[in-house]
Design a protein around this motif. Structure first.
Motif, mmCIF file in Angstrom:
data_model
loop_
_atom_site.group_PDB
_atom_site.id
_atom_site.type_symbol
_atom_site.label_atom_id
_atom_site.label_comp_id
_atom_site.label_asym_id
_atom_site.label_seq_id
_atom_site.Cartn_x
_atom_site.Cartn_y
_atom_site.Cartn_z
ATOM 1 N N LEU A 131 0.813 -1.209 0.000
ATOM 2 C CA LEU A 131 0.000 0.000 0.000
ATOM 3 C C LEU A 131 0.848 1.262 0.000
ATOM 4 C CD1 LEU A 131 -2.955 0.949 0.183
ATOM 5 C CD2 LEU A 131 -2.555 1.214 2.608
ATOM 6 N N LEU A 132 1.814 1.331 0.927
ATOM 7 C CA LEU A 132 2.654 2.521 0.994
ATOM 8 C C LEU A 132 3.492 2.633 -0.283
ATOM 9 C CD1 LEU A 132 3.452 4.930 2.627
ATOM 10 C CD2 LEU A 132 5.151 3.583 3.798
ATOM 11 N N SER A 133 3.947 1.474 -0.771
ATOM 12 C CA SER A 133 4.692 1.494 -2.024
ATOM 13 C C SER A 133 3.816 2.057 -3.132
ATOM 14 C CB SER A 133 5.139 0.088 -2.412
ATOM 15 O OG SER A 133 5.666 -0.589 -1.315
ATOM 16 N N LEU A 134 2.558 1.637 -3.145
ATOM 17 C CA LEU A 134 1.604 2.132 -4.131
ATOM 18 C C LEU A 134 1.517 3.647 -4.073
ATOM 19 C CD1 LEU A 134 -1.682 0.016 -4.101
ATOM 20 C CD2 LEU A 134 -0.222 0.595 -6.021
ATOM 21 N N ALA A 135 1.283 4.138 -2.846
ATOM 22 C CA ALA A 135 1.112 5.572 -2.679
ATOM 23 C C ALA A 135 2.356 6.320 -3.142
ATOM 24 C CB ALA A 135 0.813 5.891 -1.221
ATOM 25 N N LEU A 136 3.520 5.792 -2.753
ATOM 26 C CA LEU A 136 4.767 6.459 -3.138
ATOM 27 C C LEU A 136 4.989 6.380 -4.636
ATOM 28 C CD1 LEU A 136 7.441 5.632 -0.462
ATOM 29 C CD2 LEU A 136 6.705 7.858 -1.288
ATOM 30 N N ALA A 137 4.712 5.194 -5.179
ATOM 31 C CA ALA A 137 4.959 5.016 -6.603
ATOM 32 C C ALA A 137 4.046 5.926 -7.418
ATOM 33 C CB ALA A 137 4.756 3.556 -6.996
ATOM 34 N N THR A 146 12.071 4.117 -8.629
ATOM 35 C CA THR A 146 10.921 4.404 -7.775
ATOM 36 C C THR A 146 10.474 3.144 -7.048
ATOM 37 O OG1 THR A 146 10.200 6.097 -9.299
ATOM 38 C CG2 THR A 146 8.564 5.261 -7.773
ATOM 39 N N VAL A 147 10.457 2.035 -7.780
ATOM 40 C CA VAL A 147 10.061 0.776 -7.162
ATOM 41 C C VAL A 147 10.992 0.458 -5.998
ATOM 42 C CG1 VAL A 147 9.892 -1.709 -7.517
ATOM 43 C CG2 VAL A 147 9.014 -0.149 -9.239
ATOM 44 N N ILE A 148 12.281 0.607 -6.237
ATOM 45 C CA ILE A 148 13.257 0.297 -5.184
ATOM 46 C C ILE A 148 13.019 1.181 -3.964
ATOM 47 C CG2 ILE A 148 15.704 0.412 -4.585
ATOM 48 C CD1 ILE A 148 16.273 -0.355 -7.525
ATOM 49 N N LEU A 149 12.892 2.486 -4.221
ATOM 50 C CA LEU A 149 12.681 3.412 -3.108
ATOM 51 C C LEU A 149 11.379 3.086 -2.380
ATOM 52 C CD1 LEU A 149 13.641 6.073 -1.726
ATOM 53 C CD2 LEU A 149 11.946 7.217 -3.169
ATOM 54 N N ALA A 150 10.305 2.889 -3.154
ATOM 55 C CA ALA A 150 8.990 2.684 -2.553
ATOM 56 C C ALA A 150 8.972 1.426 -1.684
ATOM 57 C CB ALA A 150 7.927 2.582 -3.651
ATOM 58 N N ILE A 151 9.579 0.354 -2.157
ATOM 59 C CA ILE A 151 9.539 -0.877 -1.369
ATOM 60 C C ILE A 151 10.479 -0.775 -0.172
ATOM 61 C CG2 ILE A 151 9.766 -3.388 -1.417
ATOM 62 C CD1 ILE A 151 9.139 -3.337 -4.341
ATOM 63 N N ALA A 152 11.652 -0.171 -0.391
ATOM 64 C CA ALA A 152 12.609 -0.064 0.712
ATOM 65 C C ALA A 152 12.018 0.730 1.870
ATOM 66 C CB ALA A 152 13.904 0.588 0.222
ATOM 67 N N GLY B 18 1.197 9.118 13.684
ATOM 68 C CA GLY B 18 2.307 8.980 12.743
ATOM 69 C C GLY B 18 1.810 8.670 11.348
ATOM 70 N N VAL B 19 0.804 7.798 11.291
ATOM 71 C CA VAL B 19 0.249 7.410 9.994
ATOM 72 C C VAL B 19 -0.323 8.628 9.278
ATOM 73 C CG1 VAL B 19 -1.720 6.203 8.963
ATOM 74 C CG2 VAL B 19 -0.208 5.003 10.540
ATOM 75 N N VAL B 20 -1.033 9.461 10.032
ATOM 76 C CA VAL B 20 -1.621 10.659 9.433
ATOM 77 C C VAL B 20 -0.527 11.584 8.908
ATOM 78 C CG1 VAL B 20 -2.927 12.753 9.932
ATOM 79 C CG2 VAL B 20 -3.713 10.557 10.818
ATOM 80 N N VAL B 21 0.505 11.784 9.728
ATOM 81 C CA VAL B 21 1.594 12.668 9.310
ATOM 82 C C VAL B 21 2.276 12.118 8.058
ATOM 83 C CG1 VAL B 21 3.837 13.598 9.948
ATOM 84 C CG2 VAL B 21 1.991 13.537 11.630
ATOM 85 N N LEU B 22 2.506 10.819 8.056
ATOM 86 C CA LEU B 22 3.202 10.204 6.934
ATOM 87 C C LEU B 22 2.361 10.301 5.661
ATOM 88 C CD1 LEU B 22 5.860 8.779 6.486
ATOM 89 C CD2 LEU B 22 4.705 6.609 6.824
ATOM 90 N N THR B 23 1.077 10.037 5.800
ATOM 91 C CA THR B 23 0.203 10.151 4.635
ATOM 92 C C THR B 23 0.217 11.577 4.109
ATOM 93 O OG1 THR B 23 -1.214 8.574 5.761
ATOM 94 C CG2 THR B 23 -2.099 9.591 3.795
ATOM 95 N N LEU B 311 -4.952 5.790 4.200
ATOM 96 C CA LEU B 311 -5.249 6.064 5.596
ATOM 97 C C LEU B 311 -6.206 5.017 6.169
ATOM 98 C CD1 LEU B 311 -4.267 8.318 7.359
ATOM 99 C CD2 LEU B 311 -6.357 9.575 6.881
ATOM 100 N N LEU B 312 -7.238 4.714 5.405
ATOM 101 C CA LEU B 312 -8.243 3.762 5.886
ATOM 102 C C LEU B 312 -7.604 2.399 6.155
ATOM 103 C CD1 LEU B 312 -11.193 3.036 6.456
ATOM 104 C CD2 LEU B 312 -11.398 2.362 4.063
ATOM 105 N N VAL B 313 -6.834 1.908 5.195
ATOM 106 C CA VAL B 313 -6.243 0.586 5.367
ATOM 107 C C VAL B 313 -5.253 0.582 6.530
ATOM 108 C CG1 VAL B 313 -4.843 -1.203 4.287
ATOM 109 C CG2 VAL B 313 -6.600 -0.041 2.971
ATOM 110 N N ALA B 314 -4.475 1.653 6.639
ATOM 111 C CA ALA B 314 -3.531 1.724 7.757
ATOM 112 C C ALA B 314 -4.270 1.722 9.089
ATOM 113 C CB ALA B 314 -2.652 2.968 7.626
#
Lengths: 283, 338, 245
Positions: A131-137, A146-152, B18-23, B311-314
Motif C-alpha cells: 500500500l505505501l509502495s503504491l502511494a509512493l509510486a 521508484t520501485v526500489i525506493l517505494a519498497i525499501a 504517525g500514519v496521518v503525518v506520513l500520509t 489512511l483507511l487501510v492503515a
C-alpha cells in the motif's frame, strides 16, 4: 528472540540434509545464473522487434513464443530476471542497512532513544508494504528506481524490529557488560559484539524477504507504477499481455511462472535456513 | 491489566498520529505542486492561484498539517478529483465490498489451511507433509495478479463455469433490488432474504476469493503444521499417547486446540495483507472494492482518494493489531484456550 | 509385569540408556535413581514404546506384550489401560484445552471401559479427589491435584502397572507426601506394580523394594533398596547418598 542464534557457519552442515533448502538453493543459483548470463544465453537480442513474427506460439525457434510486437518471450524473461533480482538486491541492501543500523542502536542504547526509534518503526509497519509502495509510486515518476525506493521505505522497519530485539538481548550479556566496564566505547562494542550477533537472524530474514520483494515489485510493475517499456520486467510483461491470455497464453503464462519460480526459490531457501538456524527445530 | 490496556491504546494512538503525518507527507510534500494536479496542466496562473488559495497551499506546512488533521477528525476526507464525490462516501461504498471478498477468502483459507496443516503434521517427513509444504510454499510465492488472470481465463473464459467479473449480475438490480444495510452485498442479501442476489454474489465470489485465499491458506497451513508439531512434542501429547490414543487422536483431540492459538493471531495479521493483496485481484475481476477504487484513482492521479485509501487501510491495520495484542495480553495463551 | 533384558536406547548412534536387566512383579515397587540425563526417564518411555526417533534394541515385555515387536494396535491397547504413565510436571502433562473429565471419559471410551459418572467418581475418590474437579481445566487445579488425577486415570482404566517419572519433584513437600501416600496405598490395595523414576533418595527409601542406580545411561548398581541405600557398593551411589540433606 531470547536465545543465542547459532552462527551461520556452524549451522551449515545441519542445513544440508534439508532437501527443501538445498532445492531452493539450487533453484536460486540457476535463476541468478540465467539472469547474469542473459546476454549470452538469450537466443535473440533484447529489443529485436520482428513485426512479421508477432504472437508466434512456442516453437523450436522461439521456445516461449513471441509477444505482441514480435519480441522473443524467452529473451525478455531472461533479461527480466536481471531487473527483478537487481530490484530485490537493492531493496534488501538499502532496507537492511538502514534497518539494522537503527535497530542495533535502539536495542543497545535502550531508554528514550529506543522508544523513539521503535515508535517511528511502528508507524511504518502500520502500512501494509504494497500500500505505501503504491502511494509512493503514484506520486513519484514510475520506474525501477521508484520501485526500489517505494519498497525499501516499507521494508526497513522489519529489520529494525528484528535487530533491536536481538541487540537488546545481547546488550545485557556479561561479556558486553564487562566490555562496558573496561571503558570500551559504545560504537566499538556495537561493532564488535552486538552487530555480528544480530546478523544471523537478519540473513535468514533477508532470504525469506527476497521472495516478498520480488512479488511486490512485480505487482507494482503490473499496476504500471514500476518498470516502463522498453525495460524487460516480468510484472510489466504480464500486464501488457493480459488481454491476450485466452488467445496467446504464452505471452502471459511464462513471465508469471518466472515470478512464481523465483519467489518460490527464495521462500524455500529462507524456510530451510530458518529451520536450520532455529534451535527448537522440529525435524 | 488496565495499565497494559492504556499503554497499548496510547501506542496505537501514537501510531495513528504517525500514519496521518506520513500520509500527509507523502501526498502533499512529495508530489511537488498539488494545485497543478487539481487545476490541471493547462491551468492559467489565476486558476492555479485560486486552487492554492482553496487548499491553503500558501500556508506554512505545519498549519497545513493541522488543517488536514482537523478535516480528518471532522469527517472531511477531501473530495475525489475523479468522482467529484466526498472520499469518505466513496470509501463507505468500496470498503464493504473489499471486506466481503477478504472475509470470504479468509474463511476459505482457514477451512483449507488448518486441515492441511494437520495432515502435514500427522505425516511429518512423509509424502503428505512434503506435498503440503510444497503446495503452501507455492501458494505464498504465486503472484496474485497472475493467478487471478490465469483462473479467470481458464474457469471463467474457457470453461465458462464462473462469471468473468463483477460482484453480482447487474440485471438483478431491476428484478430483485437489494435493500442495503451493511453495504456488504452477500450479508445484506442474506438478511433481507434476497436469494437471487445472494446466489449470484456467491457465484461471482468463488474465483476472486480463491485467489485471495492462496496466500493466507499457505501461511495458515505452515503455521498449523509448525504449531502442531511443537505441541505434539509436549508432555500432554506424550500423555495422550501413553493413554493409548493413536497419533491422529493425539493431534486432533489434544494438540490442535492449543496449537490454534498462534494460528488465530496469525489470521488477524494476515487479514491486512489479504486486504491489500485483494487490491490486485479486484482490479482483475472488476470487484467494486477498495482495490478497484485505488487502481482507478491511481490511473487518474487522484491524490485525495489515494490518501483516503491509504489512511483507511492503515487504520484498519492498526486496529487489527491492537485487538490481537490486547487479546494476547488479556489471556495467557498457554492457559486460556476455552 | 515388566520384564526387560539387554535394553539399549540410542539416539543418533549415542547410547543414552543401557539396562541389562529389570523386572517388576505385581505388588512390587522398583525405583530407578540417578541424576537428570542419566537415562532413567528414557528407559521408562522405552517401556511403552514412546521414545520417538530412537533406536531401541533388546527385549521388553510389559503386561505380556512384547513392546518392540507388537503391532501398534496391540501396543496402544496396553498403554494407559494396563500400564499407565505418570509424568513429572503434572499440569504440562494434561492437554490445556481439555477438561479433566473430558480427558478421562475419552480415555475410558477408547479402551471400552465404563465411562459413567459413577465409575469416574469412584476413581477420583480412590485418590482422595473431589469428583467436581472433573469439570475443571488443567490450569484450574493444583499440581498435587493434577498428579493425583493422573493416578486416578490409571485407576479408572484398571491399570496393573504404573510407570511414574519423577512424580513428586515438581510438588511442594506436603503435597509430595499426599501423592506418595496415594501411590503406596493403591499399591497395597490393588497389587499394582510400580516403577518409579526419581532422583529423590529419601522418597525411594520409603517406598521401593528394589533400586537401580543409573549414571550416564548405564546401570552401575542394583539390588534390594535396603542394601543399596545402607551399604552402597558403587562410589556414585555413595555420592548420591551424601548429597542428601
Amino acid at each position: 528472540m531470547t536465545h543465542d542464534a547459532p552462527p551461520l557457519r556452524r549451522s551449515l552442515p545441519r542445513l544440508l540434509p534439508d532437501r527443501f533448502a538445498a532445492f531452493g538453493a539450487v533453484l536460486i543459483v540457476l535463476v541468478v545464473l540465467a539472469a547474469v548470463l542473459a546476454p549470452w544465453l538469450a537466443p535473440y537480442p533484447l529489443d529485436e522487434v520482428r513485426p512479421l513474427e508477432r504472437l508466434r506460439p512456442p516453437s523450436a525457434e522461439h521456445w516461449f513464443g513471441t509477444d505482441q510486437v514480435g519480441r522473443d518471450v524467452l529473451t525478455r524473461i531472461l533479461y527480466g530476471g536481471r531487473t527483478s533480482l537487481f530490484i530485490a538486491a537493492a531493496v534488501l541492501a538499502v532496507s537492511a542497512l538502514a534497518g539494522v543500523t537503527l535497530g542495533v542502536v535502539a536495542g543497545y542504547a535502550g531508554g528514550r532513544l529506543r522508544d523513539v526509534i521503535m515508535r517511528v518503526t511502528d508507524v511504518f509497519l502500520a502500512f501494509p508494504a504494497l500500500l505505501l509502495s503504491l502511494a509512493l509510486a503514484v506520486v513519484l515518476q514510475p520506474g525501477v528506481n521508484t520501485v526500489i525506493l517505494a519498497i525499501a521505505v516499507t521494508w526497513w522497519p522489519w529489520y529494525t524490529r528484528l535487530s533491536a530485539s536481538v541487540a537488546a538481548s545481547i546488550a545485557t550479556r556479561p561479556y558486553v557488560d564487562a566490555a562496558r566496564c573496561l571503558g570500551v566505547p559504545a560504537p566499538l562494542i556495537i561493532l564488535r559484539h552486538v552487530l555480528p550477533n544480530s546478523l544471523t537472524p537478519v540473513l535468514v530474514q533477508l532470504s525469506l524477504d527476497a521472495g516478498g520483494v520480488i512479488l511486490t515489485a512485480a505487482a507494482l510493475s503490473y499496476l504500471g507504477l514500476g518498470a516502463q517499456e522498453p525495460t524487460a520486467e516480468w510484472g510489466l510483461m504480464v500486464q501488457q499481455g493480459q488481454t491476450l491470455f485466452t488467445t496467446n497464453w504464452w505471452v502471459v503464462a511464462f513471465p508469471g511462472l518466472a515470478i512464481l519460480l523465483t519467489a518460490f526459490a527464495f521462500n524455500v531457501l529462507g524456510e530451510g535456513l530458518r529451520g536450520a538456524l532455529d534451535p527448537r527445530r522440529v525435524r | 491489566m488496565l495499565r497494559h490496556l492504556a499503554r497499548r491504546l496510547g501506542q496505537a494512538l501514537l501510531v495513528v498520529a504517525g500514519v496521518v503525518v506520513l500520509t500527509f507527507a507523502v501526498m502533499r510534500v512529495v508530489p511537488g505542486d498539488p494545485a497543478v494536479a487539481f487545476a490541471g496542466p493547462k491551468a492559467t496562473p489565476e486558476q492555479l492561484a485560486a486552487a492554492r488559495e482553496r487548499f491553503g497551499l500558501d500556508d506554512p506546512l505545519p498549519a497545513q498539517l493541522l488543517a488536514y488533521v482537523r478535516d480528518l477528525v471532522t469527517g472531511d476526507w477531501g473530495i475525489s478529483l475523479r468522482t467529484r464525490q466526498p472520499v469518505r462516501d466513496d470509501l463507505a461504498l468500496a470498503f464493504p465490498a473489499s471486506l466481503e471478498l477478504v472475509g470470504a477468502a479468509l474463511l476459505l483459507a482457514i477451512a483449507v489451511g488448518i486441515p492441511l496443516g494437520v495432515l502435514a503434521a500427522r505425516y511429518k517427513t512423509k509424502f503428505p507433509d512434503f506435498g503440503v509444504r510444497l503446495g503452501s510454499m507455492l501458494a505464498v510465492s504465486v503472484p496474485v495478479f497472475w493467478l487471478a488472470l490465469a483462473l479467470q481465463t481458464l474457469f471463467a473464459g474457457a470453461l465458462g463455469w464462473f462469471p468473468v467479473a463483477g460482484e453480482y449480475d447487474a440485471r438483478l438490480d431491476t428484478t430483485s433490488p437489494l435493500t442495503l444495510w451493511t453495504n456488504i452485498t452477500a450479508v445484506d442479501a442474506l438478511i433481507t432474504g434476497n436469494w437471487p442476489i445472494l446466489t449470484s454474489t456467491l457465484h461471482h465470489l468463488v474465483l476472486p476469493a480463491l485467489v485471495v485465499a492462496a496466500y493466507p491458506a499457505g501461511v495458515i497451513a505452515q503455521m498449523t503444521r509448525a504449531a502442531l508439531i511443537e505441541e505434539a512434542g509436549q508432555d500432554h501429547a506424550r500423555m495422550g499417547r501413553a493413554l493409548g490414543f493413536g497419533e491422529t487422536s493425539v493431534l486432533t483431540r489434544f494438540a490442535l486446540r492449543p496449537a490454534l492459538n498462534p494460528v488465530l493471531s496469525l489470521i488477524a495479521l494476515v487479514f491486512a495483507y489479504a486486504l491489500v493483496n485483494g487490491f490486485l485481484v479486484e482490479a482483475v475481476f472488476n470487484w467494486p472494492g477498495l482495490g478497484r477504487y485505488a487502481a482507478e484513482s491511481i490511473r487518474s492521479l487522484d491524490t485525495p482518494a489515494i490518501a483516503g485509501v491509504t489512511l483507511l487501510v492503515a487504520l484498519v491495520y492498526v486496529l487489527v493489531n491492537l485487538v490481537v495484542d490486547l487479546l494476547q495480553g488479556l489471556v495467557d495463551p498457554r492457559v486460556r484456550v476455552r | 509385569m515388566i520384564e526387560v533384558r539387554d535394553l539399549k536406547v540410542c539416539y543418533a548412534g549415542r547410547t543414552v540408556a543401557d539396562v541389562p536387566e529389570l523386572d517388576v512383579g505385581a505388588g512390587e515397587c522398583v525405583a530407578i535413581v540417578g541424576e537428570s540425563g542419566s537415562g532413567k526417564s528414557t528407559t521408562l518411555l522405552a517401556l511403552l514404546g514412546l521414545t520417538d526417533g530412537a533406536d531401541v534394541s533388546g527385549h521388553i515385555r510389559v503386561c505380556g506384550v512384547d513392546v518392540l515387536t507388537a503391532p501398534p494396535r496391540e501396543l496402544r491397547a496396553i498403554r494407559g489401560a494396563r500400564a499407565a504413565l505418570v509424568l513429572q510436571s503434572p499440569q504440562a502433562a494434561l492437554s490445556p484445552a481439555t477438561r479433566l473429565g473430558v480427558l478421562m471419559r475419552r480415555a475410558l471410551r477408547l479402551h471400552g471401559r465404563d465411562d459413567g459418572a459413577a465409575a469416574m467418581a469412584r476413581a477420583m475418590e480412590a485418590v482422595l479427589l473431589d469428583p467436581a474437579i472433573l469439570r475443571r481445566y488443567p490450569h484450574e487445579v493444583s499440581g498435587g491435584q493434577a498428579q493425583r488425577f493422573a493416578i486416578a486415570l490409571a485407576i479408572a482404566l484398571g491399570a496393573e502397572v504404573i510407570l511414574a517419572d519423577e512424580p513428586t519433584s515438581a510438588l511442594d513437600v506436603t503435597v509430595q507426601a499426599e501423592v506418595v501416600g496415594v501411590l503406596r496405598r493403591l499399591r497395597a490395595e490393588r497389587d499394582l506394580a510400580l516403577l518409579l523414576v526419581s532422583h529423590d533418595l529419601a522418597l525411594v527409601s520409603t517406598i521401593a523394594d528394589r533400586v537401580l542406580v543409573m549414571k550416564d545411561g548405564a546401570v552401575v548398581e542394583s539390588g534390594p533398596a535396603a542394601r543399596v541405600l545402607a551399604e552402597p557398593a558403587h562410589p556414585y551411589t555413595r555420592e548420591l547418598l551424601e548429597a542428601l540433606p
